[in-house]
Design an enzyme around this catalytic site. Structure first.
Site, PDB file in Angstrom:
ATOM      1  N   THR A 179       0.819  -1.213   0.000  1.00 29.71           N
ATOM      2  CA  THR A 179       0.000   0.000   0.000  1.00 29.71           C
ATOM      3  C   THR A 179       0.851   1.259   0.000  1.00 29.71           C
ATOM      4  OG1 THR A 179      -1.774  -1.168   1.117  1.00 29.71           O
ATOM      5  CG2 THR A 179      -1.801   1.217   1.307  1.00 29.71           C
TER       6      THR A 179
ATOM      7  N   TYR B 212      -7.932   0.200  -4.605  1.00 24.12           N
ATOM      8  CA  TYR B 212      -6.600   0.547  -5.119  1.00 24.12           C
ATOM      9  C   TYR B 212      -5.822  -0.712  -5.398  1.00 24.12           C
ATOM     10  CZ  TYR B 212      -4.655  -0.771  -0.620  1.00 24.12           C
ATOM     11  OH  TYR B 212      -4.294  -1.494   0.478  1.00 24.12           O
TER      12      TYR B 212
ATOM     13  N   THR C 197       1.667  -4.418   4.303  1.00 26.86           N
ATOM     14  CA  THR C 197       1.549  -4.699   5.737  1.00 26.86           C
ATOM     15  C   THR C 197       1.008  -6.097   6.030  1.00 26.86           C
ATOM     16  OG1 THR C 197      -0.624  -3.649   5.775  1.00 26.86           O
ATOM     17  CG2 THR C 197       1.272  -2.267   6.369  1.00 26.86           C
ATOM     18  N   ASP C 198       0.348  -6.725   5.033  1.00 25.18           N
ATOM     19  CA  ASP C 198      -0.300  -8.020   5.319  1.00 25.18           C
ATOM     20  C   ASP C 198       0.683  -9.064   5.838  1.00 25.18           C
ATOM     21  OD1 ASP C 198      -2.636  -6.885   4.454  1.00 25.18           O
ATOM     22  OD2 ASP C 198      -2.916  -8.186   2.710  1.00 25.18           O
TER      23      ASP C 198
ATOM     24  N   LYS D 283       0.188  -7.632  12.643  1.00 28.93           N
ATOM     25  CA  LYS D 283      -0.913  -6.807  12.158  1.00 28.93           C
ATOM     26  C   LYS D 283      -2.166  -7.223  12.893  1.00 28.93           C
ATOM     27  CE  LYS D 283      -2.935  -4.980   7.931  1.00 28.93           C
ATOM     28  NZ  LYS D 283      -3.020  -5.056   6.451  1.00 28.93           N
TER      29      LYS D 283
ATOM     30  N   GLU E  40      -2.369 -26.737  30.046  1.00 33.38           N
ATOM     31  CA  GLU E  40      -3.596 -27.538  29.942  1.00 33.38           C
ATOM     32  C   GLU E  40      -3.365 -28.748  29.036  1.00 33.38           C
ATOM     33  OE1 GLU E  40      -8.328 -26.793  28.979  1.00 33.38           O
ATOM     34  OE2 GLU E  40      -6.944 -25.106  28.861  1.00 33.38           O
TER      35      GLU E  40
HETATM   36  N1  GLU Z   1      -2.577  -6.475   0.825  1.00 25.55           N
HETATM   37  C1  GLU Z   1      -1.624  -5.462   0.522  1.00 25.55           C
HETATM   38  C2  GLU Z   1      -0.222  -5.786   1.003  1.00 25.55           C
HETATM   39  O1  GLU Z   1      -0.007  -6.354   2.044  1.00 25.55           O
HETATM   40  C3  GLU Z   1      -2.052  -4.137   1.027  1.00 25.55           C
HETATM   41  C4  GLU Z   1      -1.985  -3.953   2.521  1.00 25.55           C
HETATM   42  C5  GLU Z   1      -0.945  -2.973   2.921  1.00 25.55           C
HETATM   43  O2  GLU Z   1       0.107  -2.853   2.346  1.00 25.55           O
HETATM   44  O3  GLU Z   1      -1.234  -2.264   3.885  1.00 25.55           O
HETATM   45  O4  GLU Z   1       0.680  -5.420   0.330  1.00 25.55           O
END
Ligand code: GLU
Length: 329
Positions: A15, A28, A94-95, A167, A285
């Site tokens: 992103t 996007y 971020t994924d 995340k 457990e």
């Molecule tokens: N799914 C995309 C990725 O991980 C967009 C999420 C992001 O970058 O925040 O590249």
């Protein structure tokens, strides 16, 4: 005046390099912008550093895999050896930032700062956070006290250790949490406050980068499930299994028994939690000693899978040795 830092910028997409049809970022494409365009935006920030761009990929990080990891590792390892490079910044979706971050953390020395940076809003959307996060990453990369802290992730004015980061929100701008430790530092383009000293200045890589990554699967537990998914994973050649278990890494008795049989047959099984946060400890457990299972401790399922892949790739499958690696974080 000190010479400006020379920073290798490895672009992968995400992103932070996202571009959309409209200005709101409602829809996007991650990686829509080339690294050249992105670095052009960065140059306009007037940061007192020299950025050396190298595009590894232009993809959403959901599509990152062994080829990109190998290229990133080789570029970072090269930068560690190159006296002309002071630090590395990786622009990343971020994924899966937590997976790339941990893999590099496990397989790189801590000689120079390596920093992942991402964004939650595409570069051309209103309120985009990418350039702010990047300016923060540059602040960290240029700091003499940034080495020896392992691979880091800079998001939303916080510096997180890659091995602690995850995340925890799908779209909120403050999407990352860190466990068991808190952030390493707070950062803005104007200030950087570390909360403790570096812990591993000059340390060697913990593991060699694997020649290939074995199939390690995550099995999410659900109430009322049976053991068939475990059999299916063995059927497709899983060489390790991470249980994303209920609560503190639990699963129905039949599933635990099937997982114990996997462990007995030489396929290591690590119990992590499908719960968002918390430790999974041994023998609380679930009787790990009797079942031959490993407790993931602080690592969630995605990061537990990365560590188990690295261990199996390096020939480590014995439950006691695997447990020691998870205990080390
Ligand atoms: N799914 C995309 C990725 O991980 C967009 C999420 C992001 O970058 O925040 O590249």
């Amino acid at each position: 005046m000190n010479k400006p830092s020379r920073i290798l910028v490895l672009g992968t997409g995400g992103t932070i390099a996202g571009a959309g049809a409209g200005g709101t970022g409602a829809a996007y494409r991650p990686g829509g912008l080339s690294l050249e365009v992105l670095v052009g935006h960065l140059a306009a920030l007037g940061l007192a550093v020299e950025l050396v761009p190298q595009e590894i990929a232009r993809i959403g990080s959901q599509d990152i895999g062994f080829a990109e990891w190998q290229a990133l590792h080789a570029a970072c390892a090269g930068a560690m050896e190159d006296p002309a490079v002071d630090a590395v910044i990786i622009t990343h979706g971020t994924d899966t930032a937590e997976e790339t971050g941990l893999l590099l953390d496990l397989t790189l020395p801590t000689t120079k700062p390596v920093i992942l940076v991402g964004a939650m809003r595409p570069a051309d959307a209103v309120g985009a956070d990418g350039m702010r996060n990047f300016a923060n990453a540059v602040k960290v990369a240029s700091d003499a006290a940034a080495s020896g802290r392992g691979v880091m992730l800079v998001m939303g004015d916080a510096v997180l250790a890659a091995r602690d980061a995850r995340k925890a929100a799908t779209s909120a701008i403050d999407a990352f949490r860190t466990f068991p430790r808190g952030p390493l530092a707070r950062v803005t383009p104007a200030s950087l406050d570390w909360f403790g000293p570096a812990h591993s200045v000059g340390a060697l890589a913990r593991y060699p980068f694997p020649a290939e990554l074995p199939r390690v699967a995550i099995l999410t537990a659900g109430a009322g499930m049976d053991a068939k998914p475990v059999e299916a994973l063995l059927g497709i050649g899983a060489r390790g299994i991470v249980l994303a278990g209920m609560g503190q890494g639990n699963a129905p008795k039949v599933v635990l028994e099937a997982l114990a049989a996997c462990a007995a047959s030489g396929v290591p099984v690590v119990r992590a939690a499908r719960v968002d946060e918390g430790l999974v400890d041994r023998n609380v457990e679930v009787d790990d000693d009797a079942l031959g299972l490993v407790a993931a401790r602080a690592l969630g399922p995605a990061k537990a899978r990365v560590l188990l892949m690295v261990l199996v790739a390096n020939g480590v499958t014995d439950a006691k040795v695997v447990q020691a690696a998870f205990d080390a974080g």
